[in-house]
Design an enzyme around this catalytic site. Sequence first.
Site, short mmCIF file in Angstrom:
data_model
loop_
_atom_site.label_atom_id
_atom_site.label_comp_id
_atom_site.label_asym_id
_atom_site.label_seq_id
_atom_site.Cartn_x
_atom_site.Cartn_y
_atom_site.Cartn_z
CB CYS A 176 24.75 7.43 -7.87
SG CYS A 176 24.32 5.78 -8.45
CB CYS A 198 24.22 4.61 -5.55
SG CYS A 198 24.99 4.40 -7.14
CG ASP A 199 23.68 7.50 -2.67
OD1 ASP A 199 24.12 6.40 -2.28
OD2 ASP A 199 24.41 8.44 -3.02
C1 LIG Z 1 28.30 9.19 -4.82
C2 LIG Z 1 28.30 7.81 -5.44
C3 LIG Z 1 27.70 6.78 -4.77
C4 LIG Z 1 27.68 5.51 -5.33
N1 LIG Z 1 27.06 4.50 -4.64
C5 LIG Z 1 27.01 3.27 -5.18
C6 LIG Z 1 26.35 2.19 -4.51
O1 LIG Z 1 25.82 2.38 -3.41
N2 LIG Z 1 26.34 0.99 -5.12
C7 LIG Z 1 26.91 0.77 -6.35
O2 LIG Z 1 26.88 -0.36 -6.86
N3 LIG Z 1 27.52 1.76 -7.03
C8 LIG Z 1 27.58 3.01 -6.49
N4 LIG Z 1 28.18 4.03 -7.16
C9 LIG Z 1 28.75 3.74 -8.48
C10 LIG Z 1 30.08 3.01 -8.32
O3 LIG Z 1 30.88 3.71 -7.41
C11 LIG Z 1 30.78 2.85 -9.65
O4 LIG Z 1 29.93 2.22 -10.57
C12 LIG Z 1 32.04 2.01 -9.50
O5 LIG Z 1 32.88 2.55 -8.50
C13 LIG Z 1 32.81 1.92 -10.82
O6 LIG Z 1 33.96 1.19 -10.58
P1 LIG Z 1 35.22 1.20 -11.53
O7 LIG Z 1 36.08 0.11 -11.04
O8 LIG Z 1 34.81 1.19 -12.96
O9 LIG Z 1 35.98 2.59 -11.31
P2 LIG Z 1 35.98 3.77 -10.27
O10 LIG Z 1 35.32 3.44 -9.00
O11 LIG Z 1 35.53 4.97 -11.01
O12 LIG Z 1 37.54 3.90 -9.94
C14 LIG Z 1 38.50 4.16 -10.89
C15 LIG Z 1 39.72 4.71 -10.21
O13 LIG Z 1 40.87 4.44 -10.99
C16 LIG Z 1 41.87 5.36 -10.68
N5 LIG Z 1 42.43 5.97 -11.90
C17 LIG Z 1 41.82 6.78 -12.80
N6 LIG Z 1 42.67 7.15 -13.77
C18 LIG Z 1 43.86 6.54 -13.47
C19 LIG Z 1 45.14 6.54 -14.09
N7 LIG Z 1 45.37 7.21 -15.23
N8 LIG Z 1 46.13 5.83 -13.52
C20 LIG Z 1 45.91 5.12 -12.38
N9 LIG Z 1 44.71 5.09 -11.74
C21 LIG Z 1 43.71 5.80 -12.28
C22 LIG Z 1 41.25 6.48 -9.87
O14 LIG Z 1 41.60 6.30 -8.50
C23 LIG Z 1 39.76 6.24 -10.07
O15 LIG Z 1 39.01 6.72 -9.02
C24 LIG Z 1 28.25 5.29 -6.61
C25 LIG Z 1 28.88 6.34 -7.29
C26 LIG Z 1 28.91 7.58 -6.71
C27 LIG Z 1 29.60 8.72 -7.45
#
Ligand SMILES: Cc1cc2nc3c(=O)[nH]c(=O)nc-3n(C[C@H](O)[C@H](O)[C@H](O)COP(=O)(O)OP(=O)(O)OC[C@H]3O[C@@H](n4cnc5c(N)ncnc54)[C@H](O)[C@@H]3O)c2cc1C
Length: 351
Positions: free
Chosen positions: A170, A173-174
Amino acid sequence: MADAEKVIIIGSGPAAWTAAIYAARANLEPLVFEGAITEENSTAGTLPLGQLNLTTEVENYPGFPAGNLEAYLDDAIDADIRAMMSPHAKEGVSGPELMQLMRQQAKNFGTRVITEDVVSVDFGRHPFQLTASDEKTYAALAVIVATGARANYLGLPSEAAFKNRGVSACAVCDGALPRFRNRPLVVIGGGDSAVEEADYLSKFASTVYMIHRRDELRASKIMAQRALDNPKIEVLWSRTLTEVLGDEAAGVTGVRLASTKGEADLEKEASGVFLAIGHTPNTAFLGGQLELTEKKYVRWTRPGRTETSVEGVFASGDVADDYYRQAVTAAGTGCMAALDAERWLAAKGFH
Ligand SMILES: Cc1cc2nc3c(=O)[nH]c(=O)nc-3n(C[C@H](O)[C@H](O)[C@H](O)COP(=O)(O)OP(=O)(O)OC[C@H]3O[C@@H](n4cnc5c(N)ncnc54)[C@H](O)[C@@H]3O)c2cc1C
């Protein structure tokens, strides 16, 4: 099977916890499935607490400027969880700290949490039926899908070894972190998002090498031209990454590249390697019961709302957003999904 829950939230990133905070404060008594702690989820990068739990510094989530959060973390988070967390290492908030704070906030308002995956759903009848990895079936009047998306990696051992120490998926992000400033950086990929990442990184880097396995970018013409016109971007054609080079102290120091045209291996100095080879939304468990986009993200069916193709099922965060993909936007749509669910339940006379 017990009585139907008012709302079940599936996921454990910023979208899910924000939805839970809003739903709990609206007396919907949310039940969150945060995902199971399994080898499979560990390999896939889908352990509870989502993508932010896999990173280190988070410098762009509002409300957490540089500062020492130690005392606040000790005070805010349940002692048993706090005892298992890594010590607060740096100024500002880390991804795992931010996620624990969100989870705690949701729990403080009465959210119940089950540490299991939802493995299948039946949205064909109401109350909706959800089967979890504990093999139990749960019923819900409304469902919020917030299962996120996972970044694709190549699967090289050296790539895994240097995650968060120079390897990232990302740039937004980084990219601005000090370790990447005025240093050569590498972007892997040749599509539109790879060009976007390279273009973004070129603001900070001395040079950005785009590594592409073909001799033509897959990106749209206009995006490809943007890369070719950027004096800080150099495309290394017909090359694949075979090893991320580095050491314990410095993290990433370079890359080794193979040729797809039989030429000799090439080594390049670099402080960062950014993977831009796509994301995989966590939608397989839905079994085709919600309408998905071509890229398999949940389709929001009404502009500016979190509604899906099934009435009473809402989606928030990266599982439905392949464009912004940030913690704060995921949290924003998590809030929207809870409000949409609450209003829908009220309109139907369920609440
Ligand atoms: C390396 C990296 C660094 C990042 N740094 C930043 C940053 O500095 N700032 C920023 O704003 N964004 C950053 N991001 C992006 C950010 O992490 C995402 O946009 C954000 O986490 C998305 O949130 P979300 O709630 O949609 O789901 P996610 O964070 O993707 O979490 C979803 C979670 O739901 C759970 N899940 C999945 N399927 C199921 C199921 N069937 N049943 C139950 N649970 C389930 C799992 O645990 C999964 O990990 C980064 C991403 C990455 C990969």
